[in-house]
Scaffold this motif. Structure first.
Motif, PDB file in Angstrom:
ATOM      1  N   ARG A  68     -12.403 -27.538 -30.471  1.00 44.33           N
ATOM      2  CA  ARG A  68     -13.852 -27.383 -30.711  1.00 44.33           C
ATOM      3  C   ARG A  68     -14.525 -28.746 -30.848  1.00 44.33           C
ATOM      4  O   ARG A  68     -15.630 -28.957 -30.351  1.00 44.33           O
ATOM      5  N   LEU A  69     -13.858 -29.687 -31.509  1.00 41.91           N
ATOM      6  CA  LEU A  69     -14.420 -31.030 -31.646  1.00 41.91           C
ATOM      7  C   LEU A  69     -14.512 -31.742 -30.291  1.00 41.91           C
ATOM      8  O   LEU A  69     -15.482 -32.445 -30.015  1.00 41.91           O
ATOM      9  N   SER A  70     -13.481 -31.552 -29.458  1.00 40.78           N
ATOM     10  CA  SER A  70     -13.447 -32.261 -28.180  1.00 40.78           C
ATOM     11  C   SER A  70     -14.582 -31.834 -27.253  1.00 40.78           C
ATOM     12  O   SER A  70     -14.935 -32.564 -26.332  1.00 40.78           O
ATOM     13  N   ALA A  71     -15.141 -30.650 -27.499  1.00 37.04           N
ATOM     14  CA  ALA A  71     -16.240 -30.166 -26.666  1.00 37.04           C
ATOM     15  C   ALA A  71     -17.601 -30.602 -27.181  1.00 37.04           C
ATOM     16  O   ALA A  71     -18.632 -30.281 -26.584  1.00 37.04           O
ATOM     17  N   THR A  72     -17.626 -31.363 -28.288  1.00 36.43           N
ATOM     18  CA  THR A  72     -18.892 -31.831 -28.848  1.00 36.43           C
ATOM     19  C   THR A  72     -19.584 -32.775 -27.848  1.00 36.43           C
ATOM     20  O   THR A  72     -18.956 -33.700 -27.333  1.00 36.43           O
ATOM     21  N   ARG A  77     -24.176 -41.938 -31.685  1.00 38.35           N
ATOM     22  CA  ARG A  77     -23.114 -42.448 -32.557  1.00 38.35           C
ATOM     23  C   ARG A  77     -21.745 -42.366 -31.882  1.00 38.35           C
ATOM     24  O   ARG A  77     -20.880 -43.228 -32.085  1.00 38.35           O
ATOM     25  N   PHE A  78     -21.542 -41.295 -31.105  1.00 37.28           N
ATOM     26  CA  PHE A  78     -20.283 -41.116 -30.379  1.00 37.28           C
ATOM     27  C   PHE A  78     -20.596 -41.038 -28.884  1.00 37.28           C
ATOM     28  O   PHE A  78     -20.612 -39.957 -28.287  1.00 37.28           O
ATOM     29  N   PRO A  79     -20.853 -42.182 -28.261  1.00 37.35           N
ATOM     30  CA  PRO A  79     -21.289 -42.194 -26.850  1.00 37.35           C
ATOM     31  C   PRO A  79     -20.251 -41.655 -25.877  1.00 37.35           C
ATOM     32  O   PRO A  79     -20.604 -41.266 -24.770  1.00 37.35           O
ATOM     33  N   ILE A 287     -14.220 -35.053 -14.558  1.00 40.78           N
ATOM     34  CA  ILE A 287     -14.875 -36.320 -14.900  1.00 40.78           C
ATOM     35  C   ILE A 287     -16.214 -36.020 -15.562  1.00 40.78           C
ATOM     36  O   ILE A 287     -17.070 -35.360 -14.984  1.00 40.78           O
ATOM     37  N   ILE A 288     -16.402 -36.515 -16.781  1.00 35.71           N
ATOM     38  CA  ILE A 288     -17.626 -36.256 -17.524  1.00 35.71           C
ATOM     39  C   ILE A 288     -18.641 -37.403 -17.361  1.00 35.71           C
ATOM     40  O   ILE A 288     -19.856 -37.218 -17.494  1.00 35.71           O
TER      41      ILE A 288
END
Length: 297
Positions: A68-72, A77-79, A287-288
Motif C-alpha cells: 500500500r505504501l509503494s503505491a503512494t 517531500r518524496f519525489p 516505468i513510472i
C-alpha cells in the motif's frame, strides 16, 4: 501515459493485497491448528511449526502495508514515491525468518537432550493437510509476486514455502519416532532442527535479494535492451549514450542520455526528449518516470 502506468501500479497493488490477505487468514488458521495439535499430540516439531506460521502472519501484514505504501503517489517531500518500502519489507521478512530459525533451533536442542514421550499418530494427518495448504499458498503468492514485480510478495511466498518444508520435516521426524519406537522419540526434535536450517537458508537468500534492490543493483540486460529499443525507435534519436535504471517497489525509474542531430534547435531537441519519455512510460515495462538528457551525436 503517466496516468496509465499509475493505474497499472494501483491494480497490481490491489491484486497483491488480495493474495496477501488470503495468506494472512490461512496462516492464522493453520498456526492455531498446529499449536493445538502439537500440544495435544506431544510434538515440539508441530508446535515450532505453528510458531513459524504465526511469523508468517506477521510477515504477511508487513508485506501488505509495504504494498500500500509503494503505491503512494510522488510528492514534493518524496519525489520518487515510497516504492522502497517494498524491498524494506522484504528485509524485515527475511530478518524474521533468521530470528525464527535461531529461536526454534535453540528450543529443538533443548528438547533433544530432554527425555519425553513420542508424538501422537494423529499429528501426521494434521501435517499432511498443512503441507498441501502451504504449498498452494506459496504458488499463489509467488506467481502473483513475479507477475506484478513485487520482491516483498515473493519473499512472503518463500516464507510460506519454508513453513511447508518445516511441516514436511516434522512429518518425517514424527513418522520415524512412531515407527522406530522407544529410543527414537527425539526424531521429532531433530526434524525441527533440520527445518531451522531450511528456514535460515531461505532467510539469507531473501535478505541478499532485498539488499540488492535497496542498494539499486542494475536490472537484467533484457530490461536495458527493451529501453534501448524503445528510445531508439523515436524519430530523431540517432543513438543511446547512457542508460541508468533503478527499481522503486513495483516500478522503474530511468535516466537516459540520447543522441540527436547536433545542428537542430533546442526546441526540437526538447520535443524529442518528451517523445522518448512518453514512449518509455507507455512501454510494457513498469516505468513510472524517465529523465531524458539530449546530447549531440
Amino acid at each position: 501515459m503517466i496516468h496509465e502506468t499509475s493505474e497499472q501500479v494501483r491494480l497490481a497493488v490491489a491484486r497483491g493485497a488480495r493474495v496477501t490477505v488470503i495468506g494472512v487468514l490461512s496462516s492464522s488458521l493453520l498456526a492455531l491448528a498446529k499449536i493445538i495439535a502439537g500440544i495435544a499430540g506431544h510434538s515440539y516439531a508441530l508446535i515450532a511449526d505453528g510458531i513459524e506460521s504465526i511469523l508468517d502472519v506477521f510477515s504477511s501484514l508487513v508485506v501488505l502495508g509495504s504494498l500500500r505504501l509503494s503505491a503512494t503517489p510522488q510528492t514534493q517531500r518524496f519525489p520518487y514515491g515510497l516504492g522502497k518500502a517494498e524491498p524494506l519489507a522484504a528485509l524485515v521478512v527475511a530478518t524474521v525468518l533468521l530470528v525464527a530459525a535461531v529461536g526454534i533451533a535453540s528450543q529443538a536442542v533443548h528438547e533433544i537432550v530432554t527425555p519425553h514421550r513420542a508424538p501422537a499418530p494423529f499429528t501426521l494427518l494434521v501435517l499432511v493437510g498443512v503441507v498441501i495448504a502451504k504449498e498452494v499458498i506459496f504458488r499463489l503468492l509467488f506467481t502473483t509476486g513475479r507477475e506484478i514485480g513485487s520482491g516483498a510478495l515473493r519473499a512472503d511466498a518463500w516464507h510460506h514455502r519454508s513453513d511447508a518444508l518445516t511441516s514436511l520435516a516434522a512429518f518425517v521426524g514424527i513418522s520415524v519416532a512412531l515407527v522406530a519406537g522407544e529410543g527414537y522419540e527425539a526424531a521429532d526434535d531433530w526434524a525441527a532442527l533440520l527445518a531451522c536450517g531450511i528456514i535460515a537458508f531461505n532467510g539469507v537468500r531473501l535478505l541478499r535479494s532485498a539488499l540488492q534492490e535497496v542498494l539499486d543493483v542494475a536490472p537484467s540486460e533484457a530490461v536495458y535492451g527493451s529501453i534501448r529499443y524503445t528510445a531508439g525507435a523515436v524519430r530523431g534519436v540517432e543513438g543511446i549514450d547512457l542508460i541508468r535504471v533503478r527499481r522503486s517497489g513495483l516500478v522503474l525509474i530511468v535516466d537516459i542520455h540520447v543522441e540527436v542531430d547536433g545542428s537542430m534547435s533546442v526546441q526540437e531537441g526538447h520535443e524529442i526528449a518528451h517523445q522518448v519519455k512518453d514512449a518509455l512510460i507507455g512501454s510494457e515495462l513498469p516505468i513510472i518516470d524517465a529523465l531524458v538528457h539530449i546530447e549531440p551525436s
